[in-house]
Write a protein that holds these residues in place. Structure first.
Motif, PDB file in Angstrom:
ATOM      1  N   HIS A 166       0.525  -1.300   0.127  1.00  0.00           N
ATOM      2  CA  HIS A 166      -0.334  -0.099   0.302  1.00  0.00           C
ATOM      3  C   HIS A 166       0.591   1.150  -0.404  1.00  0.00           C
ATOM      4  CE1 HIS A 166      -3.542  -2.221   1.796  1.00  0.00           C
ATOM      5  NE2 HIS A 166      -2.868  -3.157   0.408  1.00  0.00           N
ATOM      6  N   GLU A 167       1.528   1.458  -1.165  1.00  0.00           N
ATOM      7  CA  GLU A 167       2.860   2.829  -0.877  1.00  0.00           C
ATOM      8  C   GLU A 167       3.273   2.030  -2.102  1.00  0.00           C
ATOM      9  OE1 GLU A 167       7.113   4.697   1.158  1.00  0.00           O
ATOM     10  OE2 GLU A 167       5.780   2.669   1.923  1.00  0.00           O
ATOM     11  N   PHE A 168       3.284   4.167  -3.071  1.00  0.00           N
ATOM     12  CA  PHE A 168       4.211   3.953  -4.645  1.00  0.00           C
ATOM     13  C   PHE A 168       5.494   3.647  -4.087  1.00  0.00           C
ATOM     14  CE2 PHE A 168       4.872   7.071  -7.503  1.00  0.00           C
ATOM     15  CZ  PHE A 168       5.280   6.871  -8.390  1.00  0.00           C
ATOM     16  N   TYR A 216       4.636  -0.804  -7.951  1.00  0.00           N
ATOM     17  CA  TYR A 216       3.273  -0.514  -6.713  1.00  0.00           C
ATOM     18  C   TYR A 216       2.121   0.896  -7.270  1.00  0.00           C
ATOM     19  CZ  TYR A 216       4.209  -5.385  -4.751  1.00  0.00           C
ATOM     20  OH  TYR A 216       4.661  -6.577  -4.697  1.00  0.00           O
ATOM     21  N   GLY A 249      -0.150   1.287  -5.332  1.00  0.00           N
ATOM     22  CA  GLY A 249      -1.006   2.319  -3.430  1.00  0.00           C
ATOM     23  C   GLY A 249      -1.531   1.788  -3.064  1.00  0.00           C
ATOM     24  N   GLU A 308       0.006   3.031   7.675  1.00  0.00           N
ATOM     25  CA  GLU A 308      -0.176   3.621   6.226  1.00  0.00           C
ATOM     26  C   GLU A 308       0.356   5.238   5.895  1.00  0.00           C
ATOM     27  OE1 GLU A 308      -3.006   1.156   4.225  1.00  0.00           O
ATOM     28  OE2 GLU A 308      -2.416   0.055   4.336  1.00  0.00           O
ATOM     29  N   LYS A 315      -1.428   8.597  -0.564  1.00  0.00           N
ATOM     30  CA  LYS A 315      -1.709   7.788  -1.214  1.00  0.00           C
ATOM     31  C   LYS A 315      -2.568   7.788  -2.631  1.00  0.00           C
ATOM     32  CE  LYS A 315      -0.589   5.399   2.087  1.00  0.00           C
ATOM     33  NZ  LYS A 315      -0.043   4.213   1.792  1.00  0.00           N
TER      34      LYS A 315
END
Length: 182
Positions: A104-106, A119, A121, A130, A134
């Protein structure tokens, strides 16, 4: 395209270009977006431990813009406890772009061989752990074209902020110090 965890609506076309699919299957979809470009989207949900890691999937669709969607852990080997993905698998796929999910992270846009991958995110944070921005990746993808931008979409943002309250003598003073920092 939408993913259906329960598989109740799997395989149904709900609108032109939108198909609901179920987990544990690999799906190849021809997407005719306009008259000048044809895209192939491969949604890969089977466990990659059971997949030939040297498979050149992009070669199957020469002349098309090939995009793959994968959900799993990117690592240097197949030791991940959750649908391991290796850089060799991404490289050997010869896709034009691989959209990764699970983290869940760019990650920023990465390149291995001729394949770009990332990814994106998550559009909203799922927990207080987190942190940061986002959002989603918006991209123009072609055989010799890759333009992208990360678009923040979250309505809330979690950040970790250090506040020194060591000189505070009571809760009111500590609360006032926190409010000053925020």
């Amino acid at each position: 395209m939408r993913y259906d965890h329960d598989g109740i609506f799997a395989g149904q076309m709900v609108a032109q270009g939108v198909e609901i699919f179920a987990i544990k299957e690999t799906k190849t979809v021809d997407v005719d977006i306009n008259v000048t470009h044809n895209y192939t989207l491969i949604v890969h949900y089977k466990n990659l431990e059971d997949t030939d890691q040297s498979e050149d999937m992009g070669k199957m669709f020469d002349g098309r813009i090939n995009i793959m969607v994968l959900h799993g852990d990117l690592g240097s080997d197949m030791s991940s406890g959750y649908n391991a993905i290796t850089k060799d698998f991404i490289k050997n796929s010869n896709m034009d772009y691989v959209a990764l999910g699970h983290i869940h992270e760019f990650s920023g846009i990465q390149v291995v061989g001729k394949t770009r991958y990332a990814y994106s995110g998550t559009p909203e944070p799922h927990g207080f752990d987190e942190l940061g921005s986002k959002g989603v990746i918006c991209a123009n993808i072609g055989k010799d074209l890759f333009e992208y931008r990360f678009v923040p979409t979250a309505l809330r943002r979690h950040e970790e902020v250090a506040v020194d309250i060591s000189d505070c003598t009571d809760n009111t003073a500590a609360a006032e110090k926190v409010e000053e920092v925020l």
